[in-house]
Write a protein that holds these residues in place. Structure first.
Motif, mmCIF file in Angstrom:
data_model
loop_
_atom_site.group_PDB
_atom_site.id
_atom_site.type_symbol
_atom_site.label_atom_id
_atom_site.label_comp_id
_atom_site.label_asym_id
_atom_site.label_seq_id
_atom_site.Cartn_x
_atom_site.Cartn_y
_atom_site.Cartn_z
ATOM 1 N N ASP A 161 29.209 8.414 53.030
ATOM 2 C CA ASP A 161 28.538 7.170 52.644
ATOM 3 C C ASP A 161 28.022 7.253 51.210
ATOM 4 O O ASP A 161 28.117 6.274 50.449
ATOM 5 N N GLU A 162 27.446 8.394 50.835
ATOM 6 C CA GLU A 162 26.940 8.550 49.469
ATOM 7 C C GLU A 162 28.075 8.411 48.453
ATOM 8 O O GLU A 162 27.930 7.735 47.423
ATOM 9 N N CYS A 163 29.190 9.055 48.734
ATOM 10 C CA CYS A 163 30.319 8.999 47.796
ATOM 11 C C CYS A 163 30.913 7.597 47.728
ATOM 12 O O CYS A 163 31.240 7.104 46.646
ATOM 13 N N ALA A 164 31.051 6.940 48.888
ATOM 14 C CA ALA A 164 31.604 5.584 48.905
ATOM 15 C C ALA A 164 30.697 4.620 48.152
ATOM 16 O O ALA A 164 31.173 3.748 47.411
ATOM 17 N N ALA A 165 29.379 4.778 48.329
ATOM 18 C CA ALA A 165 28.439 3.901 47.627
ATOM 19 C C ALA A 165 28.506 4.124 46.128
ATOM 20 O O ALA A 165 28.437 3.168 45.341
ATOM 21 N N ALA A 166 28.644 5.373 45.702
ATOM 22 C CA ALA A 166 28.739 5.660 44.271
ATOM 23 C C ALA A 166 29.995 5.037 43.682
ATOM 24 O O ALA A 166 29.966 4.457 42.587
ATOM 25 N N ASP A 167 31.110 5.148 44.394
ATOM 26 C CA ASP A 167 32.359 4.541 43.916
ATOM 27 C C ASP A 167 32.227 3.021 43.819
ATOM 28 O O ASP A 167 32.632 2.405 42.821
ATOM 29 N N ALA A 168 31.653 2.409 44.866
ATOM 30 C CA ALA A 168 31.550 0.949 44.900
ATOM 31 C C ALA A 168 30.595 0.433 43.831
ATOM 32 O O ALA A 168 30.879 -0.566 43.158
ATOM 33 N N THR A 169 29.464 1.109 43.662
ATOM 34 C CA THR A 169 28.456 0.656 42.701
ATOM 35 C C THR A 169 28.972 0.705 41.273
ATOM 36 O O THR A 169 28.648 -0.163 40.447
ATOM 37 N N THR A 170 29.774 1.708 40.971
ATOM 38 C CA THR A 170 30.251 1.896 39.600
ATOM 39 C C THR A 170 31.627 1.299 39.350
ATOM 40 O O THR A 170 32.112 1.318 38.219
ATOM 41 N N GLY A 171 32.266 0.770 40.402
ATOM 42 C CA GLY A 171 33.599 0.222 40.244
ATOM 43 C C GLY A 171 34.668 1.283 40.061
ATOM 44 O O GLY A 171 35.751 0.996 39.539
ATOM 45 N N SER A 172 34.378 2.492 40.504
ATOM 46 C CA SER A 172 35.348 3.585 40.378
ATOM 47 C C SER A 172 36.386 3.511 41.485
ATOM 48 O O SER A 172 36.170 2.870 42.526
ATOM 49 N N ALA A 173 37.494 4.187 41.278
ATOM 50 C CA ALA A 173 38.533 4.235 42.294
ATOM 51 C C ALA A 173 38.008 4.946 43.536
ATOM 52 O O ALA A 173 37.213 5.893 43.443
ATOM 53 N N GLU A 174 38.439 4.505 44.699
ATOM 54 C CA GLU A 174 38.013 5.130 45.945
ATOM 55 C C GLU A 174 38.372 6.621 45.938
ATOM 56 O O GLU A 174 39.484 7.013 45.592
ATOM 57 N N GLY A 175 37.401 7.449 46.275
ATOM 58 C CA GLY A 175 37.627 8.890 46.308
ATOM 59 C C GLY A 175 37.247 9.613 45.037
ATOM 60 O O GLY A 175 37.303 10.850 44.991
ATOM 61 N N HIS A 176 36.844 8.863 44.003
ATOM 62 C CA HIS A 176 36.515 9.510 42.729
ATOM 63 C C HIS A 176 35.297 10.421 42.873
ATOM 64 O O HIS A 176 35.310 11.579 42.422
ATOM 65 N N CYS A 177 34.232 9.916 43.493
ATOM 66 C CA CYS A 177 33.028 10.725 43.673
ATOM 67 C C CYS A 177 33.329 11.950 44.537
ATOM 68 O O CYS A 177 32.874 13.056 44.230
ATOM 69 N N ARG A 178 34.092 11.746 45.603
ATOM 70 C CA ARG A 178 34.417 12.867 46.483
ATOM 71 C C ARG A 178 35.211 13.933 45.735
ATOM 72 O O ARG A 178 35.015 15.141 45.953
ATOM 73 N N ALA A 179 36.096 13.522 44.841
ATOM 74 C CA ALA A 179 36.883 14.486 44.061
ATOM 75 C C ALA A 179 35.972 15.307 43.150
ATOM 76 O O ALA A 179 36.171 16.527 43.000
ATOM 77 N N LEU A 180 34.980 14.657 42.555
ATOM 78 C CA LEU A 180 34.024 15.397 41.734
ATOM 79 C C LEU A 180 33.241 16.392 42.582
ATOM 80 O O LEU A 180 33.013 17.543 42.175
ATOM 81 N N LEU A 181 32.826 15.977 43.767
ATOM 82 C CA LEU A 181 32.087 16.862 44.662
ATOM 83 C C LEU A 181 32.926 18.069 45.059
ATOM 84 O O LEU A 181 32.438 19.205 45.069
ATOM 85 N N ASP A 182 34.193 17.830 45.367
ATOM 86 C CA ASP A 182 35.062 18.932 45.795
ATOM 87 C C ASP A 182 35.308 19.936 44.675
ATOM 88 O O ASP A 182 35.564 21.115 44.935
ATOM 89 N N ARG A 183 35.252 19.476 43.431
ATOM 90 C CA ARG A 183 35.389 20.418 42.324
ATOM 91 C C ARG A 183 34.196 21.358 42.251
ATOM 92 O O ARG A 183 34.335 22.544 41.964
#
Length: 237
Positions: A83-105
């Protein structure tokens, strides 16, 4: 600790380390730069438009200056990592999964259904950092970001911050971790009792103060900062 008479310029494309003992004013300065910290005087301007973050609404402020505080959980309020990652993507207009990819790095393998409060300190920090970086702000402020991170996560964080600088962002890292500073910083600012006592290129500042010098500098002296430099010199020789 309040800061006073501090003049600081964060250049685009560079990582600056903010160092000093506990109570020296590091966190106060970060919050003042971010725009929500109370200021009795002085000003902060960001970019060619000379925007002051304190005059912006929260969403505009986050898009201009991203801050990861010491207590990473302060930025996390939803029921799962997903939910945190999805909200970050939606709020910033980023592609779905962008926040999760940063987290996984930073910290791979965190289950998406995990509640943020059930994460370790290092995992919460990585999630908060991923959320902030998803907005891609031109200025990124981090307060003790290596606390709770293992060696591999620190190395990946250093790579992420160097990439942010390479993209033209200004990065300011408040930290006591001298080895991390040696690995990532271009410049160092040292605070004491709310005032700047030293500033300049990382090699100069860290060589001047034994208290803030990494182990390699303490053993071999300046200009050595990192083990990889010593190994490269040996191979060349």
């Amino acid at each position: 600790m309040a800061v006073r008479e501090v003049s600081l310029e964060l250049a685009a494309g560079r990582v600056t380390a903010l160092m000093g003992r506990n109570g020296s004013g590091k966190s106060s300065l970060l919050w003042a730069l971010q725009g929500t910290g109370r200021r009795h005087s002085g000003s902060v301007t960001v970019g060619s438009a000379a925007s002051d973050p304190s005059a912006l609404d929260p969403e505009q402020r986050r898009a201009l200056v991203g801050l990861v505080p010491q207590t990473a959980a302060d930025l996390l309020y939803l029921d799962s990592v997903a939910d945190e990652c999805a909200a970050a993507d939606a709020t910033t207009g980023s592609a779905e999964g962008h926040c999760r990819a940063l987290l996984d790095r930073l910290t791979p393998g965190i289950h998406p259904a995990t509640h943020p409060r059930d994460l370790s300190e290092g995992q919460r920090l990585s999630l908060a950092l991923a959320v902030v970086l998803t907005a891609a702000p031109p200025v990124v402020l981090l307060d003790e970001p290596t606390r709770g991170l293992d060696y591999a996560a620190k190395a990946e964080l250093a790579r992420v911050l160097r990439e942010l600088a390479a993209e033209g962002r200004s990065v300011l890292v408040s930290t006591h971790d001298v080895e991390f500073v040696a690995a990532v910083a271009d410049d160092v600012v040292v605070l004491a009792e709310g005032e700047t006592v030293s500033s300049g290129p990382v090699r100069e500042v860290m060589a001047q103060s034994p208290a803030f010098a990494p182990q390699v500098t303490k053993i071999l002296g300046p200009p050595w900062l990192r083990v990889d430099e010593v190994l490269a010199a040996r191979e060349t020789a």
